[in-house]
Design an enzyme around this catalytic site. Structure first.
Site, PDB file in Angstrom:
ATOM      1  N   TYR A   1      15.489 -23.927 -77.025  1.00 35.17           N
ATOM      2  CA  TYR A   1      16.730 -24.108 -76.257  1.00 35.17           C
ATOM      3  C   TYR A   1      17.925 -24.419 -77.155  1.00 35.17           C
ATOM      4  O   TYR A   1      18.879 -25.037 -76.699  1.00 35.17           O
ATOM      5  CB  TYR A   1      16.537 -25.226 -75.233  1.00 35.17           C
ATOM      6  CG  TYR A   1      15.792 -24.802 -73.979  1.00 35.17           C
ATOM      7  CD1 TYR A   1      16.286 -23.773 -73.171  1.00 35.17           C
ATOM      8  CD2 TYR A   1      14.621 -25.431 -73.584  1.00 35.17           C
ATOM      9  CE1 TYR A   1      15.620 -23.381 -72.022  1.00 35.17           C
ATOM     10  CE2 TYR A   1      13.940 -25.042 -72.429  1.00 35.17           C
ATOM     11  CZ  TYR A   1      14.456 -24.020 -71.654  1.00 35.17           C
ATOM     12  OH  TYR A   1      13.805 -23.626 -70.510  1.00 35.17           O
TER      13      TYR A   1
ATOM     14  N   HIS B   1      11.326 -20.178 -66.110  1.00 37.32           N
ATOM     15  CA  HIS B   1      12.372 -19.653 -66.993  1.00 37.32           C
ATOM     16  C   HIS B   1      12.221 -18.140 -67.069  1.00 37.32           C
ATOM     17  O   HIS B   1      11.123 -17.617 -66.947  1.00 37.32           O
ATOM     18  CB  HIS B   1      12.194 -20.252 -68.404  1.00 37.32           C
ATOM     19  CG  HIS B   1      12.933 -19.504 -69.480  1.00 37.32           C
ATOM     20  ND1 HIS B   1      14.244 -19.767 -69.788  1.00 37.32           N
ATOM     21  CD2 HIS B   1      12.546 -18.477 -70.294  1.00 37.32           C
ATOM     22  CE1 HIS B   1      14.632 -18.938 -70.761  1.00 37.32           C
ATOM     23  NE2 HIS B   1      13.621 -18.149 -71.079  1.00 37.32           N
TER      24      HIS B   1
ATOM     25  N   LYS C   1       7.234 -23.852 -65.692  1.00 34.17           N
ATOM     26  CA  LYS C   1       7.642 -25.158 -66.240  1.00 34.17           C
ATOM     27  C   LYS C   1       6.784 -26.307 -65.697  1.00 34.17           C
ATOM     28  O   LYS C   1       6.086 -26.155 -64.685  1.00 34.17           O
ATOM     29  CB  LYS C   1       9.121 -25.374 -65.914  1.00 34.17           C
ATOM     30  CG  LYS C   1      10.047 -24.337 -66.563  1.00 34.17           C
ATOM     31  CD  LYS C   1      11.501 -24.711 -66.323  1.00 34.17           C
ATOM     32  CE  LYS C   1      12.446 -23.717 -66.955  1.00 34.17           C
ATOM     33  NZ  LYS C   1      13.864 -24.126 -66.787  1.00 34.17           N
TER      34      LYS C   1
ATOM     35  N   ASN D   1      13.383 -26.539 -62.297  1.00 35.92           N
ATOM     36  CA  ASN D   1      13.578 -25.301 -61.540  1.00 35.92           C
ATOM     37  C   ASN D   1      12.425 -24.294 -61.689  1.00 35.92           C
ATOM     38  O   ASN D   1      12.629 -23.092 -61.619  1.00 35.92           O
ATOM     39  CB  ASN D   1      14.953 -24.695 -61.849  1.00 35.92           C
ATOM     40  CG  ASN D   1      15.111 -24.254 -63.286  1.00 35.92           C
ATOM     41  OD1 ASN D   1      14.193 -24.424 -64.088  1.00 35.92           O
ATOM     42  ND2 ASN D   1      16.242 -23.689 -63.620  1.00 35.92           N
TER      43      ASN D   1
ATOM     44  N   GLU E   1      12.608 -14.490 -77.712  1.00 36.88           N
ATOM     45  CA  GLU E   1      11.731 -15.467 -77.062  1.00 36.88           C
ATOM     46  C   GLU E   1      10.258 -15.039 -77.126  1.00 36.88           C
ATOM     47  O   GLU E   1       9.371 -15.882 -77.280  1.00 36.88           O
ATOM     48  CB  GLU E   1      12.177 -15.674 -75.617  1.00 36.88           C
ATOM     49  CG  GLU E   1      13.551 -16.345 -75.521  1.00 36.88           C
ATOM     50  CD  GLU E   1      14.067 -16.478 -74.106  1.00 36.88           C
ATOM     51  OE1 GLU E   1      15.180 -16.998 -73.941  1.00 36.88           O
ATOM     52  OE2 GLU E   1      13.358 -16.066 -73.152  1.00 36.88           O
TER      53      GLU E   1
HETATM   54  P1  AMP Z   1      19.031 -21.159 -69.245  1.00 35.49           P
HETATM   55  O1  AMP Z   1      19.091 -20.935 -70.727  1.00 35.49           O
HETATM   56  O2  AMP Z   1      20.278 -20.755 -68.514  1.00 35.49           O
HETATM   57  O3  AMP Z   1      17.741 -20.655 -68.643  1.00 35.49           O
HETATM   58  O4  AMP Z   1      18.998 -22.750 -69.039  1.00 35.49           O
HETATM   59  C1  AMP Z   1      17.942 -23.451 -69.550  1.00 35.49           C
HETATM   60  C2  AMP Z   1      17.504 -24.514 -68.629  1.00 35.49           C
HETATM   61  O5  AMP Z   1      18.359 -25.629 -68.788  1.00 35.49           O
HETATM   62  C3  AMP Z   1      17.534 -24.216 -67.138  1.00 35.49           C
HETATM   63  O6  AMP Z   1      16.469 -23.466 -66.686  1.00 35.49           O
HETATM   64  C4  AMP Z   1      17.530 -25.605 -66.580  1.00 35.49           C
HETATM   65  O7  AMP Z   1      16.226 -26.162 -66.557  1.00 35.49           O
HETATM   66  C5  AMP Z   1      18.390 -26.344 -67.580  1.00 35.49           C
HETATM   67  N1  AMP Z   1      19.760 -26.408 -67.110  1.00 35.49           N
HETATM   68  C6  AMP Z   1      20.696 -25.435 -67.138  1.00 35.49           C
HETATM   69  N2  AMP Z   1      21.860 -25.867 -66.607  1.00 35.49           N
HETATM   70  C7  AMP Z   1      21.639 -27.163 -66.241  1.00 35.49           C
HETATM   71  C8  AMP Z   1      22.449 -28.172 -65.656  1.00 35.49           C
HETATM   72  N3  AMP Z   1      23.724 -27.946 -65.331  1.00 35.49           N
HETATM   73  N4  AMP Z   1      21.875 -29.383 -65.431  1.00 35.49           N
HETATM   74  C9  AMP Z   1      20.610 -29.630 -65.784  1.00 35.49           C
HETATM   75  N5  AMP Z   1      19.789 -28.717 -66.349  1.00 35.49           N
HETATM   76  C10 AMP Z   1      20.293 -27.490 -66.571  1.00 35.49           C
END
Ligand code: AMP
Length: 135
Positions: A52, A118, A12, A115, A129
């Site tokens: 997303y 991904h 990222k 973070n 994906e």
């Molecule tokens: P995921 O599909 O679970 O990989 O989530 C996608 C991305 O959304 C994560 O890698 C984070 O960058 C972001 N994300 C997920 N949960 C949160 C949250 N509670 N607050 C802010 N960003 C989030």
């Protein structure tokens, strides 16, 4: 029977900013995941929103799209036995403060949003994906 599996990693924008892209790739390779395909790109608003789309209704969605389109990303197709789970293990929890020692997010991430990387969360997501980025 064990079969080789593929998964998608995205490095990222925060990792590009903090110049730890090479170190993240090194963690991936040391874990035994093979790089099959890799592209460096800058996501458009539409691409990030489609990628997303499952998070569209979440409060963090607009910020997530803004952040994911703010700089370069590297999309990487990885292969190994049990690749989806293997890569998720070395990636660590979404929230870096909850991620296990030695994981990519523990080592390189700064927040739940920024973070570092991904990873596909299932073989079905991995298929979708990988299709999204590599056709
Ligand atoms: P995921 O599909 O679970 O990989 O989530 C996608 C991305 O959304 C994560 O890698 C984070 O960058 C972001 N994300 C997920 N949960 C949160 C949250 N509670 N607050 C802010 N960003 C989030």
């Amino acid at each position: 029977m064990h079969k080789k599996e593929r998964t998608l990693a995205i490095i990222k924008p925060d990792a590009f900013e903090s110049k730890c892209v090479g170190q993240i790739i090194s963690v991936i390779e040391k874990a035994g995941l093979e790089i099959i395909n890799m592209r460096l790109l800058r996501l458009s608003n539409n691409e990030a929103s489609e990628f997303y789309s499952e998070h569209k209704s979440k409060p963090f969605f607009p910020d997530l799209i803004e952040y994911m389109t703010s700089g370069s990303v590297a999309v990487i197709e990885l292969e190994a036995y049990n690749a989806v789970n293997l890569y998720r293990d070395i990636l660590g929890a979404t929230d870096p403060s909850k991620a296990a020692e030695g994981t990519i997010r523990k080592l390189f991430a700064s927040s739940k949003q920024r973070n570092a990387a991904h990873g596909s969360d299932s073989t079905a997501s991995a298929e979708r994906e990988l299709q999204f980025f590599f056709g």
